[in-house]
Enzyme design. Structure first.
Site, PDB file in Angstrom:
ATOM      1  N   SER A   1       0.794  -1.137  -0.065  1.00 39.02           N
ATOM      2  CA  SER A   1       0.005   0.016  -0.073  1.00 39.02           C
ATOM      3  C   SER A   1       0.866   1.273  -0.015  1.00 39.02           C
ATOM      4  O   SER A   1       0.676   2.324  -0.610  1.00 39.02           O
ATOM      5  CB  SER A   1      -0.970  -0.142   1.232  1.00 39.02           C
ATOM      6  OG  SER A   1      -0.253   0.075   2.560  1.00 39.02           O
ATOM      7  N   LEU A   2       2.049   1.065   0.552  1.00 36.02           N
ATOM      8  CA  LEU A   2       2.839   2.362   0.569  1.00 36.02           C
ATOM      9  C   LEU A   2       3.501   2.815  -0.747  1.00 36.02           C
ATOM     10  O   LEU A   2       3.900   3.869  -1.172  1.00 36.02           O
ATOM     11  CB  LEU A   2       4.198   1.894   1.414  1.00 36.02           C
ATOM     12  CG  LEU A   2       3.842   1.949   2.800  1.00 36.02           C
ATOM     13  CD1 LEU A   2       4.738   1.200   3.488  1.00 36.02           C
ATOM     14  CD2 LEU A   2       3.397   3.133   3.494  1.00 36.02           C
TER      15      LEU A   2
END
Length: 247
Positions: free
Chosen positions: A11-12
């Site tokens: 997700s980063l």
């Protein structure tokens, strides 16, 4: 054709094109020089990333750069609320190595950059859990900063063993006083300021290589090179290139 930069991660990376995201900043830096492709997957660990590899990197065209940014989910606490995401730290290192080996086998010329998971603000995670009324997360924290640090260390070890560029994001963010609120929005994900650090550190790495933005040419001539009365002259090389590739 413009060269490509592929951002591969969890997700980063998936969120890197959100407002103030590091991927968006990178795309701006490489405007008209390289296309930045986001291949980020919320909640994924390195074990699942290995399954994706042949599908995400199926093109025969080699990216000039691939960033590999996993570990935040691998480092979740085994048996906790997000225990299904957990990958033992030694397996995490082995999985990262397998990812890099796959990339190097498919794209020998690509520059691979490893990025460690960021630190965890444990109090920030509790506040986030409270905001969601998540009693289970409050009682059994799913991440600890010390544990994530072990995964960051393994990531750096692998980079050193394989001669790869790496960004120690776990340590870098903690150099700043008040990093917890300045760089992390919910104890794990990055604020615009945190994203800026990733972009800054990645630029430092790329600026030392042949694929720095300063060294890559524009895809088409700058407007100052185009004669208003005879613009075709500035583009004559394109027909020559087309003839070359058709032969």
């Amino acid at each position: 054709m413009r060269p490509e930069i592929v951002l591969f991660g969890d997700s980063l990376t998936e969120q890197s094109f959100s407002a103030g995201g590091w991927g968006a900043a990178l795309a701006d830096t490489y405007s008209r020089k390289a296309d930045v492709l986001v291949r980020g997957y919320d909640g994924y660990n390195t074990r699942w990333a290995l399954i994706l590899l042949p599908h995400v990197f199926s093109s025969k065209r080699a990216p000039v750069v691939v960033t590999v940014f996993f570990g935040a989910n691998d480092a979740t606490i085994f048996g906790g609320r997000l225990g299904r995401l957990h990958v033992p730290v030694e397996e995490y290192k082995d999985n990262l190595k397998a990812i890099v080996n796959h990339l190097k086998e498919c794209y020998p010329t690509s520059l691979v950059v490893l990025i460690t998971p960021p630190p965890v603000d444990e109090e920030g995670r509790k506040e986030y859990a409270r905001s969601l009324a998540d009693e289970e997360a409050l009682e059994f924290p799913e991440r600890r900063n010390e544990v994530t640090g072990l995964y960051a260390t393994k990531c750096l070890e692998l980079a050193n063993e394989m001669g790869l560029h790496a960004i120690d994001l776990w340590s870098k963010l903690q150099e700043t006083e008040g990093w917890q609120n300045k760089f992390l929005s919910d104890g794990v994900h990055l604020t615009p300021e945190g994203n800026a650090i990733v972009h800054q550190e990645l630029q430092k790495v790329l600026n030392e290589t042949s694929v720095s933005a300063a060294k890559l040419p524009l895809d088409f001539p700058h407007h100052s090179k185009i004669d208003g009365k005879c613009p075709e002259k500035a583009f004559q090389y394109l027909s020559l290139l087309s003839s070359h590739y058709l032969i």
